[in-house]
Design an enzyme around this catalytic site. Structure first.
Site, PDB file in Angstrom:
ATOM      1  N   SER A 243       0.788  -1.105   0.024  1.00 17.29           N
ATOM      2  CA  SER A 243       0.065   0.146  -0.215  1.00 17.29           C
ATOM      3  C   SER A 243       0.938   1.224   0.040  1.00 17.29           C
ATOM      4  CB  SER A 243      -0.797   0.108   1.390  1.00 17.29           C
ATOM      5  OG  SER A 243      -0.013   0.213   2.483  1.00 17.29           O
ATOM      6  N   LYS A 244       0.233   2.292  -0.207  1.00 16.72           N
ATOM      7  CA  LYS A 244       0.914   3.551  -0.261  1.00 16.72           C
ATOM      8  C   LYS A 244       1.805   3.830   0.836  1.00 16.72           C
ATOM      9  CE  LYS A 244      -1.997   6.816  -1.891  1.00 16.72           C
ATOM     10  NZ  LYS A 244      -2.982   7.942  -1.962  1.00 16.72           N
ATOM     11  N   ARG A 245       1.330   3.669   2.002  1.00 15.47           N
ATOM     12  CA  ARG A 245       1.690   3.733   3.322  1.00 15.47           C
ATOM     13  C   ARG A 245       3.195   3.000   3.269  1.00 15.47           C
ATOM     14  NH1 ARG A 245      -1.416   2.304   8.035  1.00 15.47           N
ATOM     15  NH2 ARG A 245      -2.898   1.569   6.630  1.00 15.47           N
TER      16      ARG A 245
END
Ligand code: GLU
Length: 468
Positions: A243-245
């Site tokens: 994910s982006k995180r």
């Protein structure tokens, strides 16, 4: 005739997972001499981002993935979906639903309290079509929902997963036309895949659970469904979902990080697919030749950035010097280096190409050639130039040869060896201090080449800085 499609929703940048989906569809179409289609699924107007379509097209182009047809834009085809929804309504496979958001939410809460599966309670399912039409004429807000069987399960074959069974009771009577008149993804995807004669759908695992609804729609319309293949999830090295995180997910970010398109393509090709042996480096053409859906696995694929960097380094090593020079230019320019001498630049790039994994690393590696105030990069390097033996070596070199500006790099090296013998300085203690004086680093490219690029005058100037 094989026809595949990439059907992104233009909600932002192109995700690396999207690139993989596009790539696999492209590979299958190319391998089988079929067509690859781009379709923009922009029926969710709230999530639509204006620049996104162009972005996606640009990134596909950068990656070398060219489409044969499209982009077809779903928001330009609303009439088509409405017509098909109408067909389902008339056949009793769909119904108008007038339930308000508040009612739906309330029902949900009650279901949760009763520990029931939360979902739409099918309140409007048995409304009569003519009565519903009257209400619509009176301006009542409404959606269209498809009817799902109340019991049983859908059994289908996925080209990656084999036989998949999904019970209907975990699925809602799906909205197919929203209150704004736009279709939802589910209706639009089925109608378009049929009308566009898509033969194979390759997409992310997250769509697997929707597939029973799609199969039902094919059945309601009396159409032959395409073959389906759902690609495994992309995972972080700790096996959480990518994910982006957890890091970069936009293709664009990898481009800015100095990853070459062929490296990224090669890398994403191996996320879930393998050639059946331990080869890892594939050009796009080789991928087209080798790709088969049968070799896609269902287990999640770990996105290992270190491997991507390694691969990129391999592509950099094998890149033509002309192209690599063009690729690193912007980074060196931004670093303020005077790169106007192309011959020199090419020599420098040739010298450092095996030492960089990404393009921006060229700044650090080429600095010796473009900055005059070279300093030891750390204490260890500084110690090397400060050694008594090094001071001595530098002094003798300057005394004897600093007038000799015509020395070639090879000749200079020979002289260093001769003086090393004289002064009894050996091995690392001989060449490393010189390297530090010239580049700031104890390790680096071949000394004669370094010297040729800098020129003798500059070499003696840099060595001179460290003599007593
Ligand atoms: N529009 C969907 C997406 O953005 C496409 C899913 C599919 O390929 O059917 O992922």
């Amino acid at each position: 005739m094989i026809r595949t499609r990439f059907a992104p929703s233009p909600t932002g940048y192109l995700h690396v997972g999207g690139l993989r989906t596009a790539l696999f569809n492209y590979l299958l179409a190319r391998k089988e001499g079929g067509s690859f289609i781009l379709r923009v699924e922009d029926t969710d107007q709230k999530r639509r981002v204006d620049e996104a379509v162009q972005q996606i097209i640009d990134m596909l182009h950068w990656a070398g993935i060219e489409f044969d047809e499209g982009p077809y834009i779903q928001s330009e085809r609303l009439e088509v979906y409405k017509r098909h929804a109408r067909q389902l309504l008339e056949a009793g496979h769909a119904y108008y639903c007038f339930c308000s958001q508040e009612r739906i939410e309330k029902v949900r809460q009650e279901q949760i309290e009763k520990k029931q599966h939360p979902g739409y309670d099918r309140h409007c399912r048995d409304n009569r079509l003519d009565e519903a039409e009257n209400r619509i004429e009176n301006g009542e807000p409404h959606v269209v929902r498809m009817k799902l069987p109340l019991e049983g399960e859908r059994v289908f074959t996925d080209l990656v997963r084999g036989v998949v069974r999904i019970p209907y009771n975990v699925l809602d009577d799906q909205v197919i036309i929203k209150s704004d008149g736009y279709p939802t993804y589910h209706l639009a995807v089925v109608v378009d895949d049929h009308l566009m004669e898509i033969s194979h759908i390759i997409r992310g695992e997250e769509w697997l659970s929707s597939t029973p609804k799609h199969f039902l729609l094919y059945e309601y319309f009396g159409w032959e469904p395409p073959r389906m293949a759902h690609l495994p999830l992309l995972l972080n090295p700790d096996r959480s979902k990518l994910s982006k995180r957890s890091g970069h997910v936009a293709v664009e970010d990898y481009r800015s990080m100095g990853i070459l398109p062929e490296a990224l393509v090669n890398f994403v090709a191996l996320l879930g697919w393998n050639p059946g042996d331990d080869r890892e480096l594939f050009t796009l053409d080789e991928l087209i030749r080798e790709f088969t859906i049968e070799r896609v696995n269902k287990a999640g694929a770990v996105f290992d950035i270190e491997k991507l960097k390694w691969m990129n380094g391999e592509y950099i090593k094998n890149c033509s010097i002309g192209r690599l020079t063009e690729l690193v230019k912007p980074y060196l320019f931004d670093a303020g280096f005077d790169i106007s001498d192309l011959k020199k630049l090419e020599k420098v790039v040739e010298l450092i190409r095996t030492r960089i994994a990404t393009l921006p690393e060229a700044v650090e590696e080429t600095a010796f050639a473009y900055k005059s105030d070279i300093m030891p990069e750390d204490d260890k390097a500084k110690e090397l130039v400060d050694l008594d033996s090094s001071k001595k070596l530098f002094s003798v070199l300057i005394e004897r040869f600093s007038g000799d500006t015509a020395l070639t790099g090879e000749e200079f090296k020979t002289k260093v060896q001769v003086i090393g013998k004289e002064l009894d300085i050996k091995g690392k203690l001989l060449f490393m201090p010189i390297r530090v004086a010239l580049t700031g680093k104890a390790k680096g490219p071949d000394l004669p080449h370094l010297v040729d690029i800098l020129g003798m005058e500059e070499v003696f100037k840099r060595i001179g800085r460290w003599k007593p």
